[in-house]
Design an enzyme around this catalytic site. Structure first.
Site, PDB file in Angstrom:
ATOM      1  N   ASP A   9      15.617   1.501  -2.377  1.00 48.11           N
ATOM      2  CA  ASP A   9      15.003   2.405  -3.454  1.00 48.11           C
ATOM      3  C   ASP A   9      14.062   3.449  -2.936  1.00 48.11           C
ATOM      4  OD1 ASP A   9      13.075   0.653  -2.094  1.00 48.11           O
ATOM      5  OD2 ASP A   9      11.781   0.556  -4.009  1.00 48.11           O
ATOM      6  N   GLU A  17      10.521  -1.882  -2.576  1.00 44.69           N
ATOM      7  CA  GLU A  17       9.681  -1.542  -1.570  1.00 44.69           C
ATOM      8  C   GLU A  17       8.599  -0.476  -2.025  1.00 44.69           C
ATOM      9  OE1 GLU A  17       7.685  -0.129   2.032  1.00 44.69           O
ATOM     10  OE2 GLU A  17       8.381   1.012   0.697  1.00 44.69           O
TER      11      GLU A  17
HETATM   12 ZN   LIG Z   1       9.978   3.501   3.040  1.00 44.43          ZN
END
Ligand SMILES: [Zn+2]
Length: 385
Positions: A75, A140
């Protein structure tokens, strides 16, 4: 065995507009690539009440120990205003020896480098004693609740053993080879509300102004000397990030006031020891001022340090051999998924140069891409020697 080129793979990955928490097909694509190399791929989808399902990937090649793992995320942060970019952030392009695109740096290119390194390693050594694995998440940059944290719980349940993990986040401030991260400071955010009594500004005796109390408290907590740092960590710091008194009238003493602050703390503290320290201050000042208070805390991670072991030093030497720079073992910067992984395996972080991460025209030098692939390749060779 296919031939995987890190630049081509990095470009392919950037083309997926996987703006957190969207996956846009990135995890399936990666899993396909790793299957071509012989990996056993398990796509793990996690969700909870407040969030959409997130795809994660755990892939492993080999059954034997030791198992070296690479961890990363597909992501990316939003591109911001597209007009500020010189290219479409999801149509990667090479300009003057730099690959530009969202995720070029944080951290799709790093994933591409490790896969390319594995590919080269397998072409040279089809049989090796041990396993290589990948832990890739799509969560994340956002809430980070359905990503690595849950994959780690899953691996624990499955008694999957990882002997060492390299997290591929961009760790180098300016030049490839400068910095390995072996720990991170913890982070706690506190939201404090002081409740007084609303009233007329001309009759303060009939009201209780919470703004006086919040100012006293904030002054007091800014004055706490948390520590002066340690051998491995910089000093802890507290920053006030918001002070709000929602008051629409100039002749009214407000009924409540609130503030938000964040503490980045080293391993001299824990989130609990900090909460205790703060609560004592809130209580005593609020009591003196005859105000009430309520407070909530959000802990994004405790501080941690992975004691360097022989793999850490092997990696440090490998980086030095290729970049001619001896990387510092550092604990600076924000939090990362290493905070979850360290619960099941010793880990360190090493990736690209982070100068342009999260920025417009995020980019990576093609020379660094080649060098990082070579570093990861040499790490694999030394690890399985
Ligand atoms: Zn990163």
């Amino acid at each position: 065995m296919p031939n995987i080129n890190e630049l081509k793979l990095a470009k392919d990955l950037i083309k997926f507009p996987s703006i957190t928490p969207k996956d846009a097909g990135a995890i399936n694509f990666l899993s396909k690539q790793l299957r071509l190399l012989g990996f056993n791929c398990k796509i793990l989808e996690f969700k909870d009440k407040k969030s959409k399902p997130i795809k994660n990937l755990y892939a492993r090649l080999g059954k034997k120990a030791p198992n070296i793992c690479y961890a990363g995320h597909t992501d990316v942060v939003p591109p911001g205003n597209i007009k500020d970019w010189t290219i479409d952030p999801f149509k990667p392009s090479v300009r003057k020896n730099y690959l530009i695109g969202r995720g070029a740096n944080d951290m799709k290119s790093s994933i591409a480098c490790f896969i390319s390194a594995v590919n080269k390693f397998l072409q040279k050594k089809s049989k090796f004693h041990g396993s290589i694995s990948f832990l890739i998440t799509g969560d994340e940059e956002g809430l980070a609740i359905n990503g690595t944290k849950k994959v780690v719980d899953y691996l624990k349940r499955k008694k999957e053993k990882i002997d060492f993990c390299i997290v591929g986040e961009p760790t180098n401030p300016n030049k490839l080879g400068e910095m390995i991260k072996i720990g991170r400071r913890g982070s706690i955010t506190s939201r404090l509300t002081i409740i007084g009594t609303q009233g007329h500004v001309a009759y303060p005796d009939r009201a209780k102004n919470p703004s006086d109390t919040i100012v006293k408290i904030l002054k007091k907590i800014k004055e706490i000397k948390l520590d002066s740092g340690t051998k491995d960590f910089q000093a802890s710091n507290l920053e006030i990030t918001k002070i709000n008194i929602n008051n629409h009238a100039d002749n009214v003493i407000p009924g409540s006031a609130n503030a938000v602050f964040n503490i980045r703390f080293n391993n001299k503290h824990s989130s609990n020891s900090l909460k205790r320290k703060l609560n004592i201050i809130f209580k005593s000042i609020a009591k003196k001022d005859k105000c009430k208070f309520n407070v909530s805390y959000q802990v994004s991670g405790e501080s941690f340090l992975t004691k360097p072991n022989k793999t850490t030093y092997m990696i440090q030497n490998t980086i030095k051999k290729i970049t001619k720079i001896k990387p510092k073992l550092s604990t600076t910067g924000g939090t990362s998924d290493a905070r979850f992984i360290r619960k099941i395996a010793p880990c360190l972080e090493f990736g690209l140069v982070g100068k342009t991460m999260h920025k417009v025209d995020e980019s990576v030098s093609l020379t660094d891409l080649k060098k990082l692939t070579k570093i990861y390749f040499n790490i694999l060779e030394s690890y399985f020697e």
